[in-house]
Enzyme design. Structure first.
Site, PDB file in Angstrom:
ATOM      1  N   ASP A  12       1.117  -0.666   0.123  1.00 17.66           N
ATOM      2  CA  ASP A  12       0.096   0.334  -0.140  1.00 17.66           C
ATOM      3  C   ASP A  12       0.618   1.035  -0.050  1.00 17.66           C
ATOM      4  O   ASP A  12       2.017   1.370   0.166  1.00 17.66           O
ATOM      5  CB  ASP A  12      -0.350  -0.036   1.333  1.00 17.66           C
ATOM      6  N   ASP A  14      -0.151   5.046   0.995  1.00 19.25           N
ATOM      7  CA  ASP A  14      -0.253   6.539   1.910  1.00 19.25           C
ATOM      8  C   ASP A  14      -0.206   5.426   3.695  1.00 19.25           C
ATOM      9  O   ASP A  14      -1.044   4.709   3.761  1.00 19.25           O
ATOM     10  CB  ASP A  14      -1.094   6.532   1.711  1.00 19.25           C
TER      11      ASP A  14
END
Length: 220
Positions: A12, A14
């Protein structure tokens, strides 16, 4: 639990690669407060990992405001986060070491994020890590963002591997559910203040930071 040998690691973005989650929450609260939405930073934490348009729609359903323009509000929040990345953005602990460890183990590296292409470009440029990734998948134009698994399935397809042979790394519960729904093995790296919550038990592994990933992938 017996796990399948992994062929790829999918990150991922953020909160995993770059420390933007506090910025997302601050900008989210600031922009929505101007529209009369009475949310706090604690409220904004609930939407961590959601795609921006779905996030805006979520709050509109709870606190409707006049002249609803999802795209305009979404872009205002995105612009605020991009400004933060360009001026203050810093990598999460152990990012480069984790990417190098994946390469050393012969693992393919992907990115699966709810963030838009302009945000992805901003992060890749700021941290100078674009060359590590063999595939980048965004939920930006998909029908559904996380916690729907499509963005993870798309990333595995782009890498040419089966989802079950991927290790997905997430900091949000929405993202973790997406990766589990895609049949991937999972690592949760939640923010320190949330690390003791029982919900992370849904992950196959939990780490304090990416600096611990090398040891994990060497032993999977």
């Amino acid at each position: 639990m017996t796990l399948i040998k992994i062929n790829a690691v999918i990150f991922d973005m953020d909160g995993v690669i770059i420390d933007t989650e506090p910025a997302w929450q601050r900008v989210e609260v600031a922009v929505l407060s101007q529209l009369g939405v009475p949310i706090t930073l604690a409220d904004a934490e609930k939407t961590t990992g959601m795609r921006i348009d779905l996030l805006v729609h979520y709050w509109y359903q709870k606190y409707p405001w006049p002249e609803y323009d999802n795209q305009a509000v979404s872009q205002q929040i995105i612009d605020g986060v991009i400004h933060f990345i360009e001026t203050e953005g810093k990598p999460m602990q152990g990012v480069v070491a984790a990417l190098q460890a994946c390469q050393q183990q012969g693992l393919k590296i992907g990115l699966a994020t709810s963030s838009s292409s302009d945000l992805i470009a901003s992060v890749m440029n700021k941290l100078a890590i674009r060359d590590y990734f063999e595939a980048i998948a965004s939920a930006e134009k998909l029908q559904y963002g996380k916690p729907h698994p499509e963005v993870y399935v798309n990333c595995a397809t782009a890498l040419g591997v089966e989802p079950a042979t991927c290790l997905a790394i997430e900091d949000s519960f929405n993202g973790l559910i997406a990766a589990r729904a895609a049949s991937m093995q999972t690592v949760a790296i939640p923010a320190t203040e949330f690390a003791g919550q029982s919900r992370w038990q849904v992950a196959h592994h939990q780490l304090a930071h990416l600096g611990q990933l090398k040891s994990l992938i060497e032993n999977i």
